[in-house]
Each structure stands twice: as structure tokens, then as C-alpha cells.
Write an enzyme that holds these catalytic residues in place. Structure first.
Site, PDB file in Angstrom:
ATOM      1  N   ASN A 119      39.422 -34.633 126.224  1.00 24.53           N
ATOM      2  CA  ASN A 119      38.793 -34.845 127.523  1.00 24.53           C
ATOM      3  C   ASN A 119      39.763 -35.295 128.601  1.00 24.53           C
ATOM      4  OD1 ASN A 119      38.630 -37.110 125.612  1.00 24.53           O
ATOM      5  ND2 ASN A 119      37.865 -38.268 127.357  1.00 24.53           N
ATOM      6  N   HIS A 155      25.809 -32.213 131.263  1.00 17.69           N
ATOM      7  CA  HIS A 155      26.455 -32.290 132.577  1.00 17.69           C
ATOM      8  C   HIS A 155      27.878 -31.757 132.574  1.00 17.69           C
ATOM      9  CE1 HIS A 155      28.095 -36.106 130.971  1.00 17.69           C
ATOM     10  NE2 HIS A 155      29.019 -36.011 131.909  1.00 17.69           N
ATOM     11  N   CYS A 192      35.060 -41.697 131.550  1.00 18.66           N
ATOM     12  CA  CYS A 192      34.252 -42.695 130.860  1.00 18.66           C
ATOM     13  C   CYS A 192      34.923 -44.062 130.857  1.00 18.66           C
ATOM     14  CB  CYS A 192      34.002 -42.252 129.427  1.00 18.66           C
ATOM     15  SG  CYS A 192      33.192 -40.648 129.289  1.00 18.66           S
TER      16      CYS A 192
END
Length: 367
Positions: free
Chosen positions: A132, A182, A307
Site C-alpha cells: 500500500n 473505497h 492509514c
């Protein structure tokens, strides 16, 4: 938007409930098709973190038969939602090394599997499809073959890869796979745990009603799940041309920054990566300072994972990759999406050309 207007509880038997159920099952089919699964193997959750929490449990069933796992093996670049082990006790989580591009060290995985096998322990192996932060693609199929050769179970965090590169559960050889709506253009607040078979299951994380075939209690988020299905269908239909378009934008961005901003490097630039993700490091710059300066220039970037980007500190991903702390401290992630254009790339490049020297100059004065 139609689902918001129409309402209805998918567990109700009246007409509105049946219509809500039809929307839910249509979305389930679309999500399953995106990753080559059967619809009954899809369990909807509030997002990928919940999907990981559901999957990472020592007690599970494969094809309806008990298949307990004793340890969790995960590469050091996995998402924090995986590294924390969820329902595995901390002492039952083993972190494995990665190479300089952030790819799982397969020899270390094989050695760990063999060692635990000799001790009579079965492993659950967690390997993400794509990182990510760096976008690096992981050797999922190879890891799965090694894992299954030792009787292990494989969980794959496919959040970043879904809708950006082709995903097929059978080809990857994974037993469980996590998705988040999302990340591929759907609403926030919907995700899924997808199993390789409809009779694969782990103990429910949320107990209550019988929703999601008893896998996940609680009334389903109908509108978000409907949006998830729409996004999955759109992503599947546009996968190849969109990946090519985004890769072109990413490459143009990286070339322009490397040519015009001194002291810049692309993280894992020579590895196979997602088409939409670029992680750049800037010598002599603190990433959190650069994020703020770029934000003032109307360019939104992250210092590592979104995050955890609100936290100050070097990315655990770059640390696991062996990057020097001073270089890792200046790393930012730029992500492209379905709405990104060449004009956006040009704006980002122009902002970096202006902002990086300014930030460096202020840092030098402060020193």
C-alpha cells in the site's frame, strides 16, 4: 444513490426487503467476479481491516473440515491490520524478512514453514498482493505454492491490487482474500472477505443475527455494498485500459520529478508495481513537512500509508526494506486514480519543483 432512496433491510421478507436482498446479491456476484470467486464465498464487512480481523484466527474450516493453524507468518511490509495478528496472540506471530524492493523473501518463508512443520505446527501465511505504500507486487502465487506444500493456509490482503491488476483466486492459490470498496472507487464503509470455497469459514468476529450465512452478524450496509458492486463491475470492465493509462501518468510523473528535483529517488522503481502508486524519497527533507507544504499548494500526498500518515515516524515498510533512516524520513507516496489527469501530474510536478528546495532551505537554516 438508488439504494439510499429505496431503503429496505435485506433480511426482511416483505417487498422492500426482497428488493434490498436482490441489490445485495447482485453486488456479491460482482465482487466475486472481480476476483474469480463464487458469490457464496463472499462475506461483506465494514472494510478490509474487519475482513483481516475475521480471517486471522487460529481456528478455521476448509471445505467444511477443521483446519487449525498454530502460527501466523507475515512479511515485514504487510499492513498494520495484518502485522498485529488480530486473533492470533502476539507470541504466535512471526515476521519474515523482505528484499530491498519489499518483496517477501521466499527462502525465509520456506525455512519458517519447514521449521514449524518439524515442530508439528501448521501456519497461516499472510502475503499482500501489492504494498500500500510502494506499490510493489508480491510473489503471491509462489508463496501460496510453498505454503500449501507444508499444509499451511494463505490469506491475501488484495486491497490495493483489486481493480488495478488482474486478480484470480484460483491462479493465486490463496484461501482467503480481503477487499475494500473505497480503494476501487466505491463508498467507504464496505469491504469483503472472499474465500476460495463457499465452505471455508472462520469463527465469526461479530456474533448476533444470521446475516452473511452466519459469518458476520449485523444488518448489512446496503447502500455502501450496492456501491461496492457497481465499482467492482466498472473496475473489471475497464481494468486493462485504465491500468495502461495510470502507468503512463505514473511514469511521466516520476521522470519529470527525477529530472527536475535534485536528490530524488523512486522507491522500488525497478520492481513490478501497481500502475497508480509512486513512492519518492527526497534527501534532506522531512516527509511530514513536505506533506504540509504540498497541501498548501493544493497537492494531496501521504507520508507512507494513509492509514498511519497522521503519525510521526519512519514507515515500517521502508524499515523492513532496509532503507537508511535519513532517506526513509523523506519518503512520500503519490497515488493516482480514475479521476487523475495529465494536468494533475503537471500540477504535482510543478509543486514539487517549488516546494522541495524551499523545505530544504528552511531545514538547512534551522540546522
Amino acid at each position: 444513490m438508488d439504494a439510499l432512496d429505496q431503503g429496505g433491510n435485506a433480511s426482511s421478507v416483505h417487498a422492500d426487503g426482497r428488493a434490498a436482498r436482490a441489490r445485495l446479491e447482485a453486488a456479491r456476484s460482482a465482487v466475486a467476479a472481480l476476483v474469480g470467486a463464487v458469490p457464496r464465498a463472499v462475506v461483506f464487512t465494514s472494510g478490509a481491516t474487519e475482513a483481516a480481523a475475521l480471517a486471522l484466527h487460529p481456528e478455521m474450516e476448509l471445505n467444511g473440515r477443521p483446519h487449525p493453524c498454530d502460527v501466523l507468518l507475515a512479511g515485514g511490509v504487510e499492513h498494520p491490520a495484518v502485522l498485529r495478528g488480530h486473533r492470533f496472540a502476539a507470541e504466535r506471530v512471526e515476521i519474515l524478512p523482505v528484499d530491498g524492493a519489499g518483496r517477501l523473501d521466499l527462502s525465509a518463508l520456506e525455512a519458517a514453514l519447514a521449521a514449524h512443520g518439524r515442530a508439528g505446527r501448521r501456519a497461516l501465511v499472510a502475503v499482500m498482493a501489492a504494498n500500500n505504500e510502494t506499490g510493489t507486487l508480491q510473489p503471491v502465487a509462489e508463496a501460496a505454492r510453498l505454503a500449501h506444500g507444508h499444509g499451511a493456509v494463505v490469506f491475501c490482503d488484495a486491497v490495493q491490487a483489486a481493480g488495478r491488476v488482474p486478480l484470480d483466486m484460483a491462479a493465486l492459490g490463496v484461501d482467503f482474500l480481503a477487499l475494500s470498496a473505497h480503494k476501487l472507487g466505491g463508498p467507504q464503509g464496505a469491504g469483503a472477505l472472499v474465500a476460495a470455497g463457499a465452505d471455508h469459514r472462520v469463527p465469526a468476529l461479530l456474533a448476533g443475527g444470521g446475516q452473511e450465512r452466519g459469518r458476520r452478524a449485523g444488518t448489512e450496509n446496503g447502500p455502501a455494498i450496492a456501491g461496492f458492486g457497481v465499482a467492482a463491475r466498472a473496475a473489471a470492465a475497464e481494468l486493462a485500459p485504465e491500468a495502461q493509462r495510470l502507468a503512463g501518468l505514473r511514469d511521466a510523473l516520476e521522470r519529470a520529478v527525477l529530472e527536475s528535483v535534485a536528490g530524488t529517488a523512486v522507491v522500488a522503481g525497478h520492481a513490478a508495481r501497481l500502475p497508480n502508486t509512486s513512492m519518492l524519497t527526497f534527501a534532506g527533507v522531512r516527509a511530514e513537512t513536505l506533506v504540509i507544504a504540498l497541501d498548501l499548494s493544493h497537492v494531496s500526498v501521504s507520508a507512507g500509508s494513509a492509514c498511519s500518515s497522521g503519525k510521526v515516524g519512519v514507515s515500517h515498510v521502508l524499515t523492513a526494506m532496509g532503507m537508511a533512516p535519513d532517506l526513509a524520513a523523506g519518503a512520500i507516496r503519490l497515488s493516482l486514480g480514475w479521476s487523475s489527469t495529465r494536468e494533475d501530474v503537471d500540477q504535482a510536478v510543478a509543486a514539487l519543483r517549488k516546494v522541495v528546495p524551499q523545505v530544504r532551505s528552511r531545514a538547512a537554516c534551522a540546522a
